[in-house]
Every structure is written in structure tokens, then in C-alpha cells.
Motif scaffolding. Sequence first.
Motif, short mmCIF file in Angstrom:
data_model
loop_
_atom_site.label_atom_id
_atom_site.label_comp_id
_atom_site.label_asym_id
_atom_site.label_seq_id
_atom_site.Cartn_x
_atom_site.Cartn_y
_atom_site.Cartn_z
N SER A 9 11.15 4.97 -10.40
CA SER A 9 10.41 4.92 -9.14
C SER A 9 10.89 6.00 -8.17
N GLN A 15 8.50 2.90 -5.10
CA GLN A 15 9.77 2.20 -4.93
C GLN A 15 9.59 0.84 -4.29
N SER A 16 8.53 0.68 -3.51
CA SER A 16 8.31 -0.61 -2.84
C SER A 16 8.00 -1.73 -3.82
N LYS A 56 19.40 -1.32 -0.69
CA LYS A 56 18.05 -1.38 -0.14
C LYS A 56 17.17 -2.22 -1.08
N PRO A 105 13.60 -3.66 -2.45
CA PRO A 105 12.18 -3.28 -2.48
C PRO A 105 11.33 -4.19 -1.60
N LYS A 106 10.34 -3.59 -0.94
CA LYS A 106 9.52 -4.28 0.04
C LYS A 106 8.77 -5.48 -0.53
N ARG A 107 8.42 -5.42 -1.81
CA ARG A 107 7.60 -6.50 -2.36
C ARG A 107 8.30 -7.85 -2.32
N GLU A 151 6.90 -9.20 0.69
CA GLU A 151 5.44 -9.24 0.80
C GLU A 151 4.86 -10.43 0.05
N GLU A 189 12.75 -9.70 6.10
CA GLU A 189 13.66 -8.64 5.66
C GLU A 189 14.94 -8.62 6.50
#
Length: 588
Positions: A414, A420-421, A548, A550-552, A555, A565
Amino acid sequence: MIYQKTVRVLYIDMQAKKIRIVEREDLKQYIGGVGVASILLEENMRPELPPLDPAQPIVFAIGGLSTIYPVITKTVAMFISPLTGELGESYAGGRMALTMFSAGFDAIVIYNKAVKPTILSISANDVNFRDAEPLWGTGKDNVGQVVRAFEHKHSGKRSTIRIGPGGENQVAYACVTVDRYRHFGRLGLGAVFGSKYLKAISIAGGRDIPIRNFQSYFKTYREIFERCTKSDVMAKYHDTGTPINVEPLNEAGALPTLNMRQNRFEHADKVSGEAFSQDCLVRKLSCSGCPVGCIHLGQFRREFAAHGHEYETITVGYDYELIFALGTFLGLSDPKEILELIEEVELAGLDAMSAGVVLGWATEALEKGLVTNEDTIVPLVFGSYKEYCAAVHYIVSGENEFYKNLGRGVKYASEVYGGQSFAMHVSGNEMAGYHTGYGSLVGAAVGARHSHLCNGGYSVDQGMKDGNIDPDKIADALLAEEVERCMLNSLVICLFARKVYDRGTILSAFAAIGENMTDDDLTAAARRIFATKLRIKKALGFRLRSVKLPKRFFETPSMHGQLDEATAYEIMAKYQEKITALESAVKG
């Protein structure tokens, strides 16, 4: 280790073909297992060198109660992970712990690279370096057959450990197979084997040690045995096995699906533990010394010729993690298709969880136009198992630049292509099959090996009844559980039996073989082991503050709804404060 004041360590230099055996009295305070392996890794690792440098060690260790009591069946492997670049820690059952014990070794340290592909044949006080050049490039099952045939004189107390093509080609999440149905799965031990030209290890031994106070020992053994076989504590692992978790996690909204775009799978009933049992289950097996029988084997039929109705029946092992990673995560709803994909991953010699998560990201990356059909070669589509089977082989062979990058893990891929998210990893290790809440997510982030088995974060989530989030309490729970598991993994207990082996039972088990330990002794050992792991991670460059997520993860709703987060990072910060205090206390 039993009745001895020392830990017996076998050192193997692959390049020089030399061995030495050292009796280590100083290692007794670490009990065995992960404690001893952590110290040996720390002593022998080279932080300044890459994970796959031949000088980097592989360490195996068994525990202070290995083979003596029921369900204490595991061997720990410790190494520098080529997937994450830091602490690699993996566990496998089968016969390996029994054969190490029977050969008289509490730990084995392997370092340097052989001149050519090699099989190590280990027995009491002896190691033979056998030529594996004709077997390099062949499947791991073929190697197992050859090794077993050659070492037939040790029938009964023998274990065969080997890699497939994924390990030979140093795919970063290649696994090591133990006695066919068990694995050192996560974090890429197979690639470390490949970097040393180590194709396989055969361990055999015939040592027997009479129990001195048999009456006391047998009483304790019987109590543990009956808790394993006559109570509800272990029943589910024998009956349906871990796949029994599929439907409850789905109903709770905690089952990662379609690269975790969803937290539920509409076809969960078709891939549930009950469905697999009814349609595919043919046999249950146990590791040596375990009365439970949690290894579930399923069968599928496959046509192997274009004409003439020629079929073969294939038997493969399955469990919850494989159904998640190679089923729901990829949108597969037919148990037989999932079994066929499991078989392809098995033959390739890859970790199933990492393989499934990598393929999930690749599918979505293709959907979003981050990669092309030219990159993927086959059209990766959720629910299409034949294309996934082909992609597994492309990963192993490094068919093109895309698959070479995919072979380095989803984090790396990624970073090259974007996405990457939705690259579902924690600190480089592909996610496990639990989206239960802050415990599972933060637990993997702070865990010494970034695994759901470091601290059982999912169980922390399941124990949260009121839904009130207290970052300090969650950090406390994760740390307490991780430290306690350092002690359990020094024994080395199968973690399915952690409710069987409470502190009182462990102390009684030691007392019955003449080891008079206290509860404080267990706590002190656990804290020393954990502090050692933290030193290793720090030496290898890991910093929790740099993680860090991942945003998912934030979500897609979890079992406890949408995760915040900022709260996740607050829990991580609280955890960092607590381990800093623990490190200071251990030093003091």
C-alpha cells in the motif's frame, strides 16, 4: 529441564556445520518457553542487520512443564520478522515439543547460512546436516515424506518441520509447517528458514524420565485431565472447534468482511462452524499430549483431468481464522471453495491470515484503479476463488513487480501503490479476524508481536457490558493480560487451556515434580519476560508513538459501534505510560 538446575541449549552453526551444547543455570528463572527464547534471541540477534541476514538467529524453546501435563503442547519460535522488521514470535503444536524434550533439548538456536539447501536431523547429542538440494523447489509435503522415510528408525517420537516454496522464495509472511497440520504461522519464520537454506528439520529422541513422586504427580495430572475432558471449558474446541465463533461474531457486528468494508457477512450461516461440520468435517486430531482434539480436518473433491471424470479427495485443516481470512474477508461463501483456497495457501507455505488480508487489499486496489489487470494478471473480484488460487501462486513465484511487492505484505504494497487507508494491518502484521472494539485494535497495536494472542484484546471488548469507554482501564486490562500470557507462554501452554491452568493449578503442577514455586515467582518471571521483549523491540527500532492505524478501522463499525480514532491513540498513550513504569520497576 525437569529435575535439572539448568536449561540445555543446542547451538547450530549452519555454515560451519558445527554444534555446541551449553547448560545454562541462569536461564532457569525464566521458566522456559518464551522466557528462555526471548533471552536467547536478545543475546544472539544483530539489530544492525536486516531480518533476513544469515547471521540473524532462529530460536526454538519448550517450557518448564512441556509434555508432562495435558495441553502443554506448544513450541515457541522467536526470530526477527521479515514482515515487520521487529520481534517475531510464533507458536506451533504437533509433536515438536515432545521430540525436543525426548532429545534432551530445552532450546535450539540456529544461525548462519548453509552452503546449499540443508535438512537438519537432530537427535540426542547429535546433529546431522543432510543435503536437501534435490528437494529445494519441491512441495513441503514431498519433503515431509522423504524425511519421514529416511528417519524411520525414530518412529513414534519424531517431528518434521519444513517450508514450502513461499519460504524458499522468502515471501515475508511465509510459514513453517509442523507435522502437516500445525504451523509457525505468523510473521514470516518460513522466509527466515529460506534465508538460511534450511529446508527442513527432523527432531527425534527416545529419552524417558521417570517421575519421582508419581502419586502426587498423577493426582495433579488427573485433576487437569478431567478439567480438560469432563467440563465445558474445552468442549467447544473439540466439538465444532474455533469456527463456532463465525455466527456469534457476525451477529455482534465483529466479523471482518470484504476487506473490512463490512462488519457482517450475509452468508455467514453458509460458512459457520456448524456448516463446515455438517458438510466437510471428516476427522479430528490432537497435538501430542493433548486429550482435546481441536484440529478439525475437512475434505473437498477436485477434478484433476479435463475429461473422464477424474477426481481426487483433498483433506485440509480449517479453523476460524482461516474461514475469516480466506472466506468472509474475500467474500467466499462456499465451504468447499474456502477449503480449496486453504489448500493452495497451504501448498504455497504461506500464513493464511496474511495471505487473505493481502488478497483483500489487492482486490479493492484493483476496483479503485490503484493497480491494473496487467498488475494482477487475473481479475481479482470478491467471491471468485479460482482467481485467488492463481494469485497465491503468483505471490510465491514473484510473477511480476506487483506480486513481488505483495509478497512483502500489505503495509509495503500500500505504500507503493496507495490505498493505505484500507490496507488492514497493525504495525505491518495483517489483521486478525476480530473487529470487536478498542481492545482488539489497540491490543494488536501495543502487543509485543502485534497479535490478537498477545493480550486477548477481543476478550477485553467482549467483557465490556456497559459500553462506557475508559482508556485507562482498557490499557490496564491489556497490559495485565499481556504480562500474564508471558508467564503462560513460558510453560508453553496452549492458550485454549488458559482457563484450565489458573495460578493455583500451575503451582500445584510444578510442586508435583519437585519445583516449589510461589505466586510471586510466577509474577516476577512474567514481568522479566515482558521487559525482555520490550528491550528487543526497542533495539530493533519499534516506537509505539510512531504506530499509525489504517482509517478503515474507524470507518467500519465494530461490535461496540464506530470507534473514535482519538480514543484509540489515547489508550495507546496510556499503555505507553504503564509499560514505562513497569520497565522502571523491573530494573529497580
